[in-house]
Design a protein around this motif. Structure first.
Motif, PDB file in Angstrom:
ATOM      1  N   TYR A 296       1.002  -1.278   0.121  1.00 52.91           N
ATOM      2  CA  TYR A 296      -0.254   0.003  -0.693  1.00 52.91           C
ATOM      3  C   TYR A 296       0.811   1.678  -0.171  1.00 52.91           C
ATOM      4  O   TYR A 296       2.233   0.968   0.283  1.00 52.91           O
ATOM      5  CB  TYR A 296      -0.700   0.054   1.504  1.00 52.91           C
ATOM      6  N   GLY A 297       0.227   2.117  -0.438  1.00 48.91           N
ATOM      7  CA  GLY A 297       1.533   3.613   0.151  1.00 48.91           C
ATOM      8  C   GLY A 297       0.148   4.610  -0.157  1.00 48.91           C
ATOM      9  O   GLY A 297      -1.279   4.228   0.026  1.00 48.91           O
ATOM     10  N   ASP A 298       0.090   6.470  -0.756  1.00 52.10           N
ATOM     11  CA  ASP A 298      -0.211   7.229  -0.096  1.00 52.10           C
ATOM     12  C   ASP A 298      -1.470   6.576  -1.459  1.00 52.10           C
ATOM     13  O   ASP A 298      -0.753   7.391  -2.997  1.00 52.10           O
ATOM     14  CB  ASP A 298       0.136   7.949  -0.644  1.00 52.10           C
ATOM     15  N   HIS A 299      -2.748   7.107  -1.178  1.00 55.10           N
ATOM     16  CA  HIS A 299      -3.826   6.295  -2.166  1.00 55.10           C
ATOM     17  C   HIS A 299      -4.124   5.246  -2.568  1.00 55.10           C
ATOM     18  O   HIS A 299      -4.695   5.203  -3.437  1.00 55.10           O
ATOM     19  CB  HIS A 299      -4.006   7.871  -3.227  1.00 55.10           C
ATOM     20  N   PHE A 300      -3.567   4.203  -2.105  1.00 56.28           N
ATOM     21  CA  PHE A 300      -3.501   3.413  -3.032  1.00 56.28           C
ATOM     22  C   PHE A 300      -2.990   1.857  -2.206  1.00 56.28           C
ATOM     23  O   PHE A 300      -2.464   2.065  -1.473  1.00 56.28           O
ATOM     24  CB  PHE A 300      -2.717   3.644  -4.448  1.00 56.28           C
ATOM     25  N   ALA A 301      -4.117   0.727  -3.104  1.00 60.16           N
ATOM     26  CA  ALA A 301      -3.054  -0.646  -2.067  1.00 60.16           C
ATOM     27  C   ALA A 301      -3.402  -1.813  -3.193  1.00 60.16           C
ATOM     28  O   ALA A 301      -4.039  -1.175  -4.019  1.00 60.16           O
ATOM     29  CB  ALA A 301      -4.450  -0.607  -0.513  1.00 60.16           C
ATOM     30  N   LEU A 302      -2.796  -2.813  -2.809  1.00 56.33           N
ATOM     31  CA  LEU A 302      -2.610  -4.058  -4.027  1.00 56.33           C
ATOM     32  C   LEU A 302      -3.489  -4.864  -3.544  1.00 56.33           C
ATOM     33  O   LEU A 302      -3.400  -5.567  -2.087  1.00 56.33           O
ATOM     34  CB  LEU A 302      -1.573  -4.318  -4.295  1.00 56.33           C
ATOM     35  N   LEU A 303      -4.674  -5.404  -4.119  1.00 54.95           N
ATOM     36  CA  LEU A 303      -5.353  -6.550  -4.222  1.00 54.95           C
ATOM     37  C   LEU A 303      -4.592  -7.980  -4.511  1.00 54.95           C
ATOM     38  O   LEU A 303      -4.289  -8.042  -5.823  1.00 54.95           O
ATOM     39  CB  LEU A 303      -6.325  -6.155  -4.102  1.00 54.95           C
ATOM     40  N   GLY A 304      -4.511  -9.194  -4.218  1.00 54.60           N
ATOM     41  CA  GLY A 304      -4.930 -10.465  -3.993  1.00 54.60           C
ATOM     42  C   GLY A 304      -3.252 -10.826  -5.340  1.00 54.60           C
ATOM     43  O   GLY A 304      -2.087  -9.840  -4.864  1.00 54.60           O
ATOM     44  N   ASN A 305      -3.831 -11.063  -6.615  1.00 54.15           N
ATOM     45  CA  ASN A 305      -1.694 -11.510  -7.019  1.00 54.15           C
ATOM     46  C   ASN A 305      -1.258  -9.522  -7.802  1.00 54.15           C
ATOM     47  O   ASN A 305       0.045 -10.227  -7.518  1.00 54.15           O
ATOM     48  CB  ASN A 305      -2.471 -12.044  -8.350  1.00 54.15           C
ATOM     49  N   ALA A 306      -2.114  -8.987  -7.443  1.00 56.03           N
ATOM     50  CA  ALA A 306      -1.326  -7.675  -8.277  1.00 56.03           C
ATOM     51  C   ALA A 306      -0.378  -7.668  -6.774  1.00 56.03           C
ATOM     52  O   ALA A 306       0.653  -6.861  -7.160  1.00 56.03           O
ATOM     53  CB  ALA A 306      -1.874  -6.408  -7.571  1.00 56.03           C
ATOM     54  N   GLY A 307      -0.388  -8.499  -5.824  1.00 59.91           N
ATOM     55  CA  GLY A 307       0.788  -7.677  -4.871  1.00 59.91           C
ATOM     56  C   GLY A 307       1.426  -8.856  -4.540  1.00 59.91           C
ATOM     57  O   GLY A 307       2.419  -8.665  -5.358  1.00 59.91           O
ATOM     58  N   GLU A 308       1.601  -9.835  -4.269  1.00 61.52           N
ATOM     59  CA  GLU A 308       2.251 -11.257  -4.122  1.00 61.52           C
ATOM     60  C   GLU A 308       1.200 -12.691  -4.619  1.00 61.52           C
ATOM     61  O   GLU A 308       0.301 -12.815  -3.681  1.00 61.52           O
ATOM     62  CB  GLU A 308       2.807 -11.739  -2.294  1.00 61.52           C
ATOM     63  N   ASP A 311       2.137 -19.820  -5.213  1.00 60.07           N
ATOM     64  CA  ASP A 311       2.499 -20.868  -6.256  1.00 60.07           C
ATOM     65  C   ASP A 311       0.718 -21.504  -6.289  1.00 60.07           C
ATOM     66  O   ASP A 311       0.061 -21.662  -5.220  1.00 60.07           O
ATOM     67  CB  ASP A 311       3.309 -21.710  -5.632  1.00 60.07           C
ATOM     68  N   PRO A 312       0.320 -21.915  -7.049  1.00 65.14           N
ATOM     69  CA  PRO A 312      -0.756 -22.682  -6.795  1.00 65.14           C
ATOM     70  C   PRO A 312      -1.103 -23.988  -6.701  1.00 65.14           C
ATOM     71  O   PRO A 312      -2.451 -24.767  -5.822  1.00 65.14           O
ATOM     72  CB  PRO A 312      -1.078 -22.989  -8.521  1.00 65.14           C
ATOM     73  N   ILE A 313       0.157 -24.534  -5.722  1.00 66.69           N
ATOM     74  CA  ILE A 313      -0.376 -25.426  -5.036  1.00 66.69           C
ATOM     75  C   ILE A 313      -1.189 -26.671  -4.544  1.00 66.69           C
ATOM     76  O   ILE A 313      -1.927 -27.294  -4.341  1.00 66.69           O
ATOM     77  CB  ILE A 313       1.242 -26.408  -4.394  1.00 66.69           C
ATOM     78  N   PHE A 314      -2.142 -25.090  -3.135  1.00 62.80           N
ATOM     79  CA  PHE A 314      -2.960 -25.328  -2.592  1.00 62.80           C
ATOM     80  C   PHE A 314      -3.846 -24.392  -1.982  1.00 62.80           C
ATOM     81  O   PHE A 314      -5.058 -23.887  -2.152  1.00 62.80           O
ATOM     82  CB  PHE A 314      -1.989 -24.668  -1.094  1.00 62.80           C
ATOM     83  N   SER A 315      -4.133 -24.105  -3.801  1.00 57.13           N
ATOM     84  CA  SER A 315      -4.920 -23.554  -4.287  1.00 57.13           C
ATOM     85  C   SER A 315      -5.274 -21.751  -3.714  1.00 57.13           C
ATOM     86  O   SER A 315      -6.722 -21.703  -3.573  1.00 57.13           O
ATOM     87  CB  SER A 315      -6.818 -23.784  -4.284  1.00 57.13           C
ATOM     88  N   SER A 316      -4.516 -21.557  -3.025  1.00 55.63           N
ATOM     89  CA  SER A 316      -4.589 -20.069  -2.137  1.00 55.63           C
ATOM     90  C   SER A 316      -4.775 -19.422  -3.110  1.00 55.63           C
ATOM     91  O   SER A 316      -5.304 -17.682  -2.292  1.00 55.63           O
ATOM     92  CB  SER A 316      -3.303 -19.971  -1.584  1.00 55.63           C
ATOM     93  N   GLY A 317      -5.245 -18.240  -4.552  1.00 60.52           N
ATOM     94  CA  GLY A 317      -4.831 -17.329  -4.206  1.00 60.52           C
ATOM     95  C   GLY A 317      -6.366 -16.397  -4.842  1.00 60.52           C
ATOM     96  O   GLY A 317      -5.829 -15.354  -4.058  1.00 60.52           O
ATOM     97  N   VAL A 318      -7.494 -17.137  -4.953  1.00 60.99           N
ATOM     98  CA  VAL A 318      -8.990 -16.229  -4.484  1.00 60.99           C
ATOM     99  C   VAL A 318      -8.638 -16.410  -2.907  1.00 60.99           C
ATOM    100  O   VAL A 318      -9.312 -14.933  -3.178  1.00 60.99           O
ATOM    101  CB  VAL A 318      -9.678 -17.076  -5.071  1.00 60.99           C
ATOM    102  N   THR A 319      -8.785 -17.077  -2.354  1.00 60.36           N
ATOM    103  CA  THR A 319      -9.236 -17.067  -0.691  1.00 60.36           C
ATOM    104  C   THR A 319      -7.695 -15.741  -0.735  1.00 60.36           C
ATOM    105  O   THR A 319      -8.806 -15.188   0.668  1.00 60.36           O
ATOM    106  CB  THR A 319      -8.309 -17.778   0.226  1.00 60.36           C
ATOM    107  N   ILE A 320      -6.491 -15.548  -0.699  1.00 63.16           N
ATOM    108  CA  ILE A 320      -5.988 -14.389  -0.215  1.00 63.16           C
ATOM    109  C   ILE A 320      -6.066 -13.345  -0.748  1.00 63.16           C
ATOM    110  O   ILE A 320      -6.632 -12.135  -0.631  1.00 63.16           O
ATOM    111  CB  ILE A 320      -4.510 -14.499  -1.051  1.00 63.16           C
ATOM    112  N   ALA A 321      -6.862 -13.182  -2.434  1.00 64.02           N
ATOM    113  CA  ALA A 321      -7.347 -12.159  -2.842  1.00 64.02           C
ATOM    114  C   ALA A 321      -9.018 -11.758  -2.093  1.00 64.02           C
ATOM    115  O   ALA A 321      -8.246 -10.187  -2.057  1.00 64.02           O
ATOM    116  CB  ALA A 321      -7.844 -12.490  -4.493  1.00 64.02           C
ATOM    117  N   PHE A 322      -9.893 -12.463  -1.545  1.00 65.66           N
ATOM    118  CA  PHE A 322     -10.460 -12.014  -1.414  1.00 65.66           C
ATOM    119  C   PHE A 322     -10.274 -11.352   0.423  1.00 65.66           C
ATOM    120  O   PHE A 322     -11.510 -10.193   0.482  1.00 65.66           O
ATOM    121  CB  PHE A 322     -11.232 -12.790  -0.941  1.00 65.66           C
TER     122      PHE A 322
END
Length: 419
Positions: A296-308, A311-322
């Motif tokens: 995050y920074g002044d007036h912005f934040a990164l969500l989900g895959n835009a941040g970090e 790996d797809p092994i545990f299907s974590s992508g959508v959960t972290i995004a949410f």
């Protein structure tokens, strides 16, 4: 609350799961939201196997009812666990036997339909959505001024008080603001497609994602994610040299043939998919893991895959995004209500705590340690229940010891399995 000199209160880049969930939560609080999406929905996306923790965030955003109502029509497959196959043995984890409190099921979804459904619901709630347009520049003077470019090459600027980057692998703000950092994971690639699976084996459980480890190379693994309409998502994840070896030896000229060759290396998948049909385009991505200098920074934040993205092994992508969308929208609601907000302690730190647990499990998987743990049938029930909670996405449950010191806990259990 609203200041008329801004076109919108919040502009969200991307209309995927994190963008739609954030938009839904914000507009229900009277905040003016614009989602800018480069593509037109529905569109193909990978990451189809949700985790039960995701159901909590969908319900909090008043999106769960729409997902449940559309599940049968859209071919969403009920999911109640995960199965891991290696060396002729299968180890199954039932989400009903997890340590953490919360939903015990979720769905495996075709992301084209799932993402479209969530974006449509966010729009129905009051969010504005522009498809076929992308953010090409951003300036802070001092609040965000974004340049949007449509498919005809026409540009215009829009203003907002805050920007959420939910652009996924496009990683718009990390590119524009020079926030990218190299991932500390080795470069890996994935080759995948949707098949008509024609699975007739009565022992196969369509209610679970199936992960198989390569018989000779434990760094290579395969996924089989079934949908309720008789189709499935199938893929192989490996370091580039594994995939390049087949391309060179077999003189392959397509990802389609590469995936078929990779699948022939398996045991369980070869049997299950012996009659599968491959009518769809096979896709390939390499070097998908990513990190950033800050979330995050002044007036912005990164969500989900835009941040970090790990790996797809545990299907974590959508959960972290949410989770990121939930935390960011909570911060913004407080901010627009002139309440004090600390983005470090209320967004970055809590988000990172769960990501750290997932990361420890990903590292342990590729070290081979976690693969042994998952197949260790003599593990105490409470240990398997705690691990099951991680597999179900409950990495923010402070009561689970594996979320407090995941590396140390995994090492202790790993030593037990090896003894």
């Amino acid at each position: 609350m609203n200041k008329p000199q801004y076109d919108y209160d919040v502009i969200i880049i991307g209309a995927g799961p994190s963008g739609a969930l954030a938009a839904s939560r914000l507009v229900q609080q009277g905040i003016r939201v614009l989602m800018v999406e480069k593509q037109h929905f529905p569109r193909f996306s990978i990451g189809e196997s949700l985790l039960p923790q995701s159901m909590v965030y969908l319900e909090q955003a008043n999106l769960l009812e729409a997902v449940e109502a559309a599940a049968d029509r859209l071919g969403f497959q009920y999911k109640d666990g995960a199965a891991f196959y290696a060396s002729g043995q299968e180890s199954t984890f039932e989400f009903s036997k997890k340590f953490s409190q919360g939903p015990e099921y979720t769905y495996q979804v075709k992301r084209a339909d799932f993402d479209h459904l969530l974006a449509t619901e966010a729009e129905r709630m009051g969010a504005e959505v522009i498809y076929g347009s992308q953010v090409t520049a951003i300036q802070f003077s001092p609040t965000p001024v974004l340049t949007l470019c449509d498919e005809e090459g026409q540009s215009r600027t829009v203003t907002a008080q805050f920007v959420l980057d939910a652009s996924g692998f496009a990683r718009v703000l990390p590119r524009l603001l020079d926030l990218d950092l190299p991932s500390d994971f080795p470069v890996r690639g994935a080759v995948f497609t949707h098949v008509i699976d024609n699975i007739s084996d009565p022992s196969y459980d369509r209610n679970k994602i199936l992960i198989e480890t390569h018989p000779q190379d434990p760094d290579v693994w395969y996924w089989l994610i079934p949908f309720s309409d008789g189709t499935a998502s199938v893929g192989c994840v490996a370091q580039p040299d594994f995939l390049q070896k087949f391309e060179t030896e077999q003189n392959l000229d397509s990802s389609h043939e590469l995936l078929k060759i990779c699948l022939k290396q398996t045991q369980r998948f070869s049997q299950l998919l012996s009659n599968a049909e491959f009518p769809n385009k096979t896709q390939r991505i390499t070097g998908y893991s990513a990190n950033v200098k800050k979330l995050y920074g002044d007036h912005f934040a990164l969500l989900g895959n835009a941040g970090e993205f790990l790996d797809p092994i545990f299907s974590s992508g959508v959960t972290i995004a949410f989770k990121s969308a939930k935390l960011a929208s909570d911060c913004l609601v407080k901010q627009f209500n002139f309440e004090p907000v600390c983005w470090e302690t209320e967004f970055a730190e809590p988000l990172s705590s769960g990501v750290t647990t997932f990361k420890a499990f990903v590292n342990s998987w590729y070290d081979g340690q976690l693969q042994d743990i998952l197949q260790f049938k003599q593990a105490p029930d409470n240990i398997r229940e705690m691990i099951c909670s991680i597999l179900a996405g409950y990495v923010w449950d402070d009561n689970n010891p594996f979320n407090q010191a995941p590396h140390r806990r995994l090492n202790v259990i790993g030593e037990l399995c090896a003894s």
